[in-house]
Scaffold this active site. Structure first.
Site, PDB file in Angstrom:
ATOM      1  N   CYS A  98      60.478  52.165  36.237  1.00  0.00           N
ATOM      2  CA  CYS A  98      61.318  52.019  37.540  1.00  0.00           C
ATOM      3  C   CYS A  98      62.267  50.951  37.199  1.00  0.00           C
ATOM      4  CB  CYS A  98      60.482  51.718  38.564  1.00  0.00           C
ATOM      5  SG  CYS A  98      59.491  50.231  38.741  1.00  0.00           S
ATOM      6  N   CYS A 101      60.399  47.218  36.594  1.00  0.00           N
ATOM      7  CA  CYS A 101      59.672  47.028  35.573  1.00  0.00           C
ATOM      8  C   CYS A 101      60.591  46.862  34.078  1.00  0.00           C
ATOM      9  CB  CYS A 101      58.757  48.372  35.154  1.00  0.00           C
ATOM     10  SG  CYS A 101      57.231  48.280  36.248  1.00  0.00           S
ATOM     11  N   ASP A 118       8.692  24.704  69.483  1.00  0.00           N
ATOM     12  CA  ASP A 118       8.143  25.837  70.184  1.00  0.00           C
ATOM     13  C   ASP A 118       9.080  26.248  71.344  1.00  0.00           C
ATOM     14  OD1 ASP A 118       6.546  26.097  68.016  1.00  0.00           O
ATOM     15  OD2 ASP A 118       4.934  24.994  69.151  1.00  0.00           O
TER      16      ASP A 118
HETATM   17 ZN    ZN Z   1      57.514  50.159  37.693  1.00  0.00          ZN
END
Ligand code: ZN
Length: 554
Positions: A21, A24, A342
């Site tokens: 893409c 990237c 207690d």
């Molecule tokens: Zn990518």
């Protein structure tokens, strides 16, 4: 200016052909300009297209437009001829084989993370989940979990680019590449901030996390286990040995040649993007501490349930916890205290220190109107004025809780309620055994006594007792003999068969057993000291000498 240089041309071609893409592509070209990544995928594509076609005389341009790109598209469309959806679109593209306006192919490297999954529509979906979770928050941390195979795909692409760059006489290390997660932040954080109207802040206590998965490519990592067996040892808590950490380690170790033998340079285009398997909101625990007095002899400290049946209707824990639960909107809390008394023992004096962890609070701050009402109260607390506004809100919340608790019941009273850190709770528990506690007890004697018969008790200092585990707690504690010390005693004669006994003891002393002897299991005991049968009618804790949490001005 689009931040790519002439030297990047060839890498851009190679990456686009490999099905990357645009974001990237930019990462592998080491583009560090945040604003560039915030352009839409479509815009980035157009820019890349323009960059490549800038000078058609350059050898790259034609090459890029023709075979590699076409090859991927054709493969994809042939293989998935029957499928509909984006594969159909891919087929369409293949016939055109020019750079498309809308890139529909899922990126082979990021598997869609830097495509649709970082853009506004997806961020809106995340924000919708956050809204419906119903938290009040003034900032947030956004954390993303990515499938580990992305690391393998990143590695393969790095090797590809490294080879390409190497041919040009340069060198590319893995650290030069812009991190996927970093770029993801650059794009999503401003969008999140805008949608939710709060800053994204790494220090926020409120966290929104998204877990991405991509089952289709889960197998990508598997070959690493045969090459780097050491890195993938099964551990108890993990479902899969292929954790991010293990994959990172294996990829550091593996030689380039070994990697390439097993994993292809050219990655198969995936059929679809990652899916957000889980979108989750959590708020870090808030810790509050204080001291409580207990004025009732029929109130247990914690809910008293035997075999699923409630024995008494309330408890200290619930009386304190319920208002806090409502105020902070939490589902669950953990109550702890410095020792316990207690059910029939009162806690008087300064009260017993306790701490409560409020898990996953949905609300830690106040609405403006509520704040205004509380403002006056807060002003009187000079201490708080120096604290930050956020803490001020928290304090307001706590003060309001304090009032609610104390108004709701006359069985208990809480003081010194405050926000504390998780670490500070340790102060309450540490040295618990060395601390002293003061008690007052109403004693009955079998034989008639005079005032002078009990004065000798006041002479006894640091009396050592051997106490076998009392019969009444034997069902939940192991059988043992413990040595405890009664530091001092004071007496107050009432009548021939009754007197008040005030004791200062080491924490953990069984006072009731000291008085009645527990069938000789505590030695010495009041009976052996006085040479008659004695019993305890009432017991109160007068003070628990743990100087935590700090006292607050009333
Ligand atoms: Zn990518």
């Amino acid at each position: 200016m689009f931040p790519l240089k002439e030297k990047d041309r060839r890498v851009v071609q190679v990456l686009l052909s490999a099905g990357c893409c645009p974001r990237c592509v930019l990462r592998f070209c080491c583009v560090g300009n945040q604003a560039t990544y915030r352009l839409s995928c479509k815009e980035l594509f157009t820019e890349l297209h323009m960059f490549l076609n800038d000078d058609k005389s350059k050898p790259g341009a034609a090459e890029y437009n023709q075979p590699p790109c076409k090859k991927i598209r054709l493969q994809d469309s042939e293989k998935n001829d029957d499928d509909t959806g984006h594969n159909g679109a891919a087929k369409l593209l293949s016939s055109e084989c020019v750079l498309p306006d809308g890139w529909v192919q899922t990126c082979t490297v990021c598997l869609g993370i830097l495509q649709d999954l970082c853009e506004r529509d997806f961020v809106k979906k995340v924000c919708g989940e956050v809204d419906s979770a119903g938290y009040h928050f003034s900032s947030l941390v956004f954390s993303v979990s990515l499938p580990p195979q992305l690391l393998v795909r990143e590695h393969a692409t790095w090797l590809l680019v490294k080879q390409e760059v190497g041919q040009q006489g340069s060198f590319l290390t893995k650290d030069d590449i812009l991190q996927l997660k970093e770029v993801y932040k650059w794009i999503t954080h401003p969008l999140l901030s805008e949608e939710l109207n709060v800053p994204v802040d790494g220090k926020s206590l409120f966290e929104v996390s998204v877990v991405f998965e991509h089952p289709e490519t889960d197998g990508d990592c598997h070959f690493l286990a045969t090459v780097c067996r050491d890195c993938f040892r099964p551990t108890k808590n993990k479902q899969s040995v292929f954790t991010r950490m293990a994959v990172v380690k294996a990829l550091e170790k593996i030689k380039d040649d070994d990697f390439l033998q097993q994993f292809p340079y050219q990655l198969e285009p995936p059929k679809g993007s990652c899916v957000a398997q889980e979108i989750q909101c959590t708020h870090n625990s808030v810790y509050v501490a204080g001291r409580y007095n207990k004025f009732s002899r029929t109130l247990p400290q914690t809910p008293w349930v035997i075999d699923g049946e409630r024995k008494l209707e309330s408890s200290v824990e619930e009386l304190i916890g319920e208002p806090l639960k409502k105020m902070f909107k939490v589902d669950h809390l953990n109550f702890s205290s410095s020792g316990r008394e207690d059910v029939d023992v009162r806690a008087l004096g300064n009260g017993r220190p306790f701490a409560i962890e409020l898990l996953n609070p949905h609300r830690i701050s106040f609405l403006q109107q509520e704040l205004r009402e509380l403002q006056e109260v807060i002003k009187s607390f000079a201490k708080f004025n120096s604290l930050g506004l956020k803490l001020l809100y928290l304090c307001a919340n706590v003060l309001c809780s304090l009032q609610k608790i104390n108004n709701s019941t006359d069985k208990i009273r809480v003081r010194d309620l405050q926000i504390v850190t998780r670490e500070a709770i340790g102060h309450m528990k540490e040295g618990e055994e060395e601390k002293t506690k003061s008690y007052s007890a109403l004693i009955w004697t079998e034989k008639a006594i005079g005032k002078n018969d009990i004065n000798f008790l006041e002479e006894l200092k640091d009396l050592k007792l051997d106490q076998r585990t009392p019969l009444r707690v034997l069902h939940r504690r192991p059988l043992a003999v413990r040595t405890r010390v009664i530091h001092s005693m004071r007496v107050e004669f009432i009548d021939q068969h009754h007197f008040h006994l005030y004791l200062k003891t080491q924490a953990g002393t069984y006072v009731k057993e000291f008085v009645h002897g527990d069938f000789g299991r505590t030695k010495p005991n009041l009976g052996t000291l006085m040479n008659m049968t004695t019993d305890i009618l009432e017991l109160d804790v007068e003070s628990v000498d743990v100087d935590w949490p700090p006292k607050l001005d009333e």
